[in-house]
Design a protein around this motif. Sequence first.
Motif, short mmCIF file in Angstrom:
data_model
loop_
_atom_site.label_atom_id
_atom_site.label_comp_id
_atom_site.label_asym_id
_atom_site.label_seq_id
_atom_site.Cartn_x
_atom_site.Cartn_y
_atom_site.Cartn_z
N LYS A 96 -7.61 8.55 -6.11
CA LYS A 96 -7.14 7.18 -5.86
C LYS A 96 -5.94 7.18 -4.92
N ALA A 97 -5.05 8.16 -5.09
CA ALA A 97 -3.91 8.28 -4.18
C ALA A 97 -4.39 8.52 -2.75
N VAL B 205 0.83 -1.21 0.00
CA VAL B 205 0.00 0.00 0.00
C VAL B 205 0.86 1.26 0.00
N LEU B 206 1.99 1.23 0.69
CA LEU B 206 2.93 2.35 0.60
C LEU B 206 3.35 2.58 -0.86
N ASP C 102 2.73 5.20 -6.49
CA ASP C 102 2.41 4.95 -7.89
C ASP C 102 1.34 5.91 -8.40
N TYR C 103 0.31 6.15 -7.60
CA TYR C 103 -0.75 7.06 -8.05
C TYR C 103 -0.27 8.50 -8.10
N ALA C 104 0.59 8.90 -7.16
CA ALA C 104 1.16 10.25 -7.22
C ALA C 104 1.99 10.42 -8.49
N LEU D 238 -8.98 16.70 -17.30
CA LEU D 238 -9.06 17.11 -15.90
C LEU D 238 -9.66 16.01 -15.04
N LYS D 239 -10.68 15.34 -15.56
CA LYS D 239 -11.32 14.26 -14.81
C LYS D 239 -10.32 13.14 -14.53
N ASP D 240 -9.49 12.80 -15.50
CA ASP D 240 -8.47 11.76 -15.30
C ASP D 240 -7.52 12.14 -14.16
N ILE D 241 -7.07 13.39 -14.16
CA ILE D 241 -6.13 13.84 -13.13
C ILE D 241 -6.79 13.84 -11.76
#
Length: 206
Positions: A186-187, A85-86, A91-93, A177-180
């Motif tokens: 998620k992050a 999870v760390l 990864d999401y950032a 913008l929605k993707d970002i």
Amino acid sequence: MGLSFKSSDSAFFDLFSQSANHLVAGIDLLAKLVAAPREERAVLRDSLHEVEHEADVTRHEISKKLNASFVTPLDREDISELAGVLDDCMDYADEAGDLIVLYQLEELPAGIIEQVVQLQRCAELTAEAMPGLRKMEGLRDYWVEINRLENYGDRIYRDMLAEIFEAGLDPLTVIKLKDIIETLEKAMDKFEALANTVESVAIKES
């Protein structure tokens, strides 16, 4: 006196702290990226990639040590879950930074910057909390505050979606913008998952 099958090896805790410090460094770079002019973002994205790679190396070190250890200071599945999870948070950032550069947007909405500010706070709290895993002390305030920040992040996320759909933007810009926004959300969700994992481990070990 009962037998203990837990190791006193502190290396896993050092590696968890190292992972959390990578998160702080990576999300600090993401904060600089979202505030930077478009032409300066690629360099910051590259630096973020480097930190993400360092985080991957640390994750692999945890896995390697776990595979080589007969006894461990925490249950094996808990060590694996914490490491995973760390890594997901990082990864999401990293993915968010990539999307911002690839989509070549100009000035980003204030809500995206606020999302990253909340992620910075989550990373800082995580780095402060990781040493507490050694003795399972002082962790409750951490997971309570992360859950509060995640709830606040949910409100930002919903407000941002409403804002971009009501702003009269062209459809392609809305999609970008929605993707970002969704990747940053998620992050934030992964930080909450991490805090929940820490809570579960602390309860189990107490």
